[in-house]
Design a protein around this motif. Structure first.
Motif, PDB file in Angstrom:
ATOM      1  N   PRO A 204       1.012  -5.362 -10.342  1.00  0.00           N
ATOM      2  CA  PRO A 204       0.510  -5.523  -8.963  1.00  0.00           C
ATOM      3  C   PRO A 204      -0.438  -4.419  -8.506  1.00  0.00           C
ATOM      4  CG  PRO A 204       2.816  -6.115  -9.059  1.00  0.00           C
ATOM      5  CD  PRO A 204       2.486  -5.525 -10.396  1.00  0.00           C
ATOM      6  N   PRO A 205      -0.147  -3.122  -8.729  1.00  0.00           N
ATOM      7  CA  PRO A 205      -1.120  -2.094  -8.307  1.00  0.00           C
ATOM      8  C   PRO A 205      -2.470  -2.243  -9.000  1.00  0.00           C
ATOM      9  CG  PRO A 205       1.022  -1.100  -8.767  1.00  0.00           C
ATOM     10  CD  PRO A 205       1.093  -2.505  -9.252  1.00  0.00           C
ATOM     11  N   ILE A 207      -3.875  -5.059  -9.913  1.00  0.00           N
ATOM     12  CA  ILE A 207      -4.586  -6.164  -9.271  1.00  0.00           C
ATOM     13  C   ILE A 207      -5.254  -5.684  -7.987  1.00  0.00           C
ATOM     14  CG2 ILE A 207      -4.305  -8.401  -8.129  1.00  0.00           C
ATOM     15  CD1 ILE A 207      -2.077  -9.012 -10.112  1.00  0.00           C
ATOM     16  N   VAL A 208      -4.506  -4.932  -7.181  1.00  0.00           N
ATOM     17  CA  VAL A 208      -5.072  -4.382  -5.949  1.00  0.00           C
ATOM     18  C   VAL A 208      -6.258  -3.484  -6.263  1.00  0.00           C
ATOM     19  CG1 VAL A 208      -4.607  -2.897  -3.961  1.00  0.00           C
ATOM     20  CG2 VAL A 208      -2.876  -4.538  -4.715  1.00  0.00           C
ATOM     21  N   LEU A 209      -6.115  -2.670  -7.298  1.00  0.00           N
ATOM     22  CA  LEU A 209      -7.187  -1.743  -7.672  1.00  0.00           C
ATOM     23  C   LEU A 209      -8.459  -2.498  -8.043  1.00  0.00           C
ATOM     24  CD1 LEU A 209      -7.552   1.308  -7.947  1.00  0.00           C
ATOM     25  CD2 LEU A 209      -6.949   1.103 -10.361  1.00  0.00           C
ATOM     26  N   GLN A 210      -8.330  -3.645  -8.693  1.00  0.00           N
ATOM     27  CA  GLN A 210      -9.509  -4.430  -9.052  1.00  0.00           C
ATOM     28  C   GLN A 210     -10.235  -4.949  -7.816  1.00  0.00           C
ATOM     29  OE1 GLN A 210      -8.808  -7.195 -12.554  1.00  0.00           O
ATOM     30  NE2 GLN A 210      -6.780  -6.276 -12.412  1.00  0.00           N
ATOM     31  N   PHE A 211      -9.483  -5.325  -6.781  1.00  0.00           N
ATOM     32  CA  PHE A 211     -10.103  -5.848  -5.565  1.00  0.00           C
ATOM     33  C   PHE A 211     -10.847  -4.775  -4.790  1.00  0.00           C
ATOM     34  CE2 PHE A 211      -7.419  -9.612  -6.084  1.00  0.00           C
ATOM     35  CZ  PHE A 211      -8.277 -10.605  -5.640  1.00  0.00           C
ATOM     36  N   ILE A 212     -10.405  -3.529  -4.874  1.00  0.00           N
ATOM     37  CA  ILE A 212     -11.041  -2.488  -4.066  1.00  0.00           C
ATOM     38  C   ILE A 212     -12.026  -1.634  -4.863  1.00  0.00           C
ATOM     39  CG2 ILE A 212      -9.019  -2.371  -2.561  1.00  0.00           C
ATOM     40  CD1 ILE A 212      -8.307   0.314  -3.856  1.00  0.00           C
ATOM     41  N   SER A 213     -12.245  -1.967  -6.139  1.00  0.00           N
ATOM     42  CA  SER A 213     -13.078  -1.116  -7.001  1.00  0.00           C
ATOM     43  C   SER A 213     -14.415  -1.739  -7.364  1.00  0.00           C
ATOM     44  CB  SER A 213     -12.307  -0.762  -8.283  1.00  0.00           C
ATOM     45  OG  SER A 213     -11.135  -0.025  -7.988  1.00  0.00           O
ATOM     46  N   LEU A 226     -11.310   2.308   2.429  1.00  0.00           N
ATOM     47  CA  LEU A 226     -10.949   1.683   1.155  1.00  0.00           C
ATOM     48  C   LEU A 226     -11.858   2.178   0.030  1.00  0.00           C
ATOM     49  CD1 LEU A 226     -10.026  -2.093   1.635  1.00  0.00           C
ATOM     50  CD2 LEU A 226      -8.615  -0.251   0.691  1.00  0.00           C
ATOM     51  N   ALA A 230     -10.570   3.915  -3.413  1.00  0.00           N
ATOM     52  CA  ALA A 230     -10.971   3.406  -4.730  1.00  0.00           C
ATOM     53  C   ALA A 230     -11.723   4.462  -5.531  1.00  0.00           C
ATOM     54  CB  ALA A 230     -11.836   2.157  -4.561  1.00  0.00           C
TER      55      ALA A 230
END
Length: 291
Positions: A204-205, A207-213, A226, A230
Motif C-alpha cells: 500500500p505505501p 502504491i501511494v508513492l506512485q501516485f504522488i511521484s 505533496l 514525494a
C-alpha cells in the motif's frame, strides 16, 4: 549445492568461510538462475511486479488516446502521444516494483516461513544469497524494461530517442535506480512482523508513492506539500531522470524549476543508496553466529 561441493569443504572450517571468492561467485550465479525460476513460477508476483507496468501503460495509452497529443502547441504540432508521455513513469514504477516490492516481500516471507533459518544451517555464503537476489532483480527488471520499450514502439508507435546522450542518461538512471531500489527492498524486508503481513505492510505505501511521484499524474499538478513529501523519496527522482532520457527537451519546463536537474537526481539516489546499505548492514540477520 551438490554433494561434491560439500565434500570439498575443509574439515572444521566455519560454514560461511569455507568458500573462496571463486566458488562464492559461482554459487551466487547459480542462485540467480534459481531465484529467477522461482520468480516466474509465482503468478501473483509476475503480475503485480513484472506485468503491472505493462498493463497500465496499455490501459493509459488506450483510455487517454482520445485526448490527443500531450504538449502540443496551438497549431497542433510539437506534442507526443499518451503512450510516449506515460512510458518514463511506467519504467520508473517497474524499477520500484522489481526492487523494493519484490525483494521486500520476498525476503520477509522467507524469514517468516523459515527459509532463511534453513539456509543459515547450510554452508551457503551470505554473499552468494544476495548475489542471487540482486541478480534476479536485474534479470527480471531488464526484461520488463525491454518489454515496455517494445510495447511502446511496436503497439503504440512511440518514437524512442536516437541520440547517444539520451540513452546514456537512460542507462545511468536505470542502473543507479535499480541498485537503490534493490537495496531498499532488502532494508524494508525487516518491517513486516511476519511473512503473512508482508504484502499488507509493503505494497500500500508503494502504491501511494506512485501516485504522488509523477508516475500516474503530472508531478506539478500536485499540491506543493505533496510535491515536497514525494521529493524526499527516490521514485520521484527516478521518474524525473527517465523523463529526461525519453521525453523531448521542451517538456523540462513542466518540472519543478523548469529543468531536468540530473545532478540532483544522482545526488538524491546516491543518498538513498548509501542509507539503504547502512540499514541493511545494521538490521539484516542471517541467523548464524559466524557471519
Amino acid at each position: 549445492m551438490t554433494a561434491r561441493d560439500l565434500a570439498a569443504l575443509p574439515a572444521g572450517a566455519p560454514p560461511a568461510r569455507r568458500f573462496g571468492p571463486g566458488r562464492t561467485l559461482r554459487l551466487g550465479l547459480a542462485r540467480i538462475a534459481y531465484e529467477t525460476r522461482l520468480y516466474f513460477r509465482a503468478g501473483d508476483t509476475v503480475f503485480f511486479t513484472f506485468l503491472f507496468p505493462v498493463v497500465l501503460l496499455s490501459i493509459f495509452s488506450v483510455a487517454f488516446g482520445s485526448l490527443g497529443e500531450v504538449g502540443a502547441g496551438p497549431d497542433g504540432t510539437g506534442g507526443i502521444s499518451q503512450a510516449a508521455y506515460y512510458l518514463p513513469g511506467m519504467i520508473a514504477a517497474g524499477i520500484l516494483l522489481s526492487g523494493v516490492q519484490n525483494l521486500g516481500v520476498d525476503i520477509a516471507m522467507e524469514r517468516g516461513d523459515g527459509t532463511l533459518k534453513r539456509l543459515a544451517g547450510t554452508p551457503l555464503p551470505v554473499l552468494s544469497y544476495f548475489i542471487g537476489k540482486l541478480g534476479q532483480v536485474f534479470v527480471t527488471s531488464l526484461a520488463q524494461v525491454a518489454l515496455l520499450l517494445l510495447l511502446a514502439q511496436l503497439a503504440f508507435g512511440v518514437d524512442l530517442p536516437t541520440d547517444p546522450a539520451s540513452w546514456f542518461t537512460f542507462a545511468w538512471v536505470y542502473l543507479v535506480g535499480i541498485v537503490t531500489a534493490a537495496v531498499l527492498g532488502i532494508a524494508i524486508s525487516r518491517l513486516p512482523r511476519s511473512g503473512k503481513s508482508a504484502t499488507a505492510v509493503i505494497i500500500p505505501p508503494l502504491i501511494v508513492l506512485q501516485f504522488i511521484s509523477g508516475v500516474f499524474l503530472s508531478f506539478t499538478m500536485l499540491p506543493g506539500w505533496l510535491q515536497a513529501i514525494a521529493s524526499v523519496f527516490p521514485l520521484k527522482w527516478i521518474a524525473q531522470g527517465m523523463r529526461a532520457a525519453l521525453l523531448p527537451e521542451s517538456f523540462a519546463v513542466a518540472e519543478p524549476g523548469g529543468e531536468w536537474n540530473l545532478p540532483l537526481v544522482a545526488i538524491v539516489l546516491g543518498i538513498w543508496l548509501v542509507a539503504g546499505l547502512v540499514v541493511c548492514k545494521v538490521t539484516f540477520r542471517w541467523i548464524r553466529k559466524d557471519t
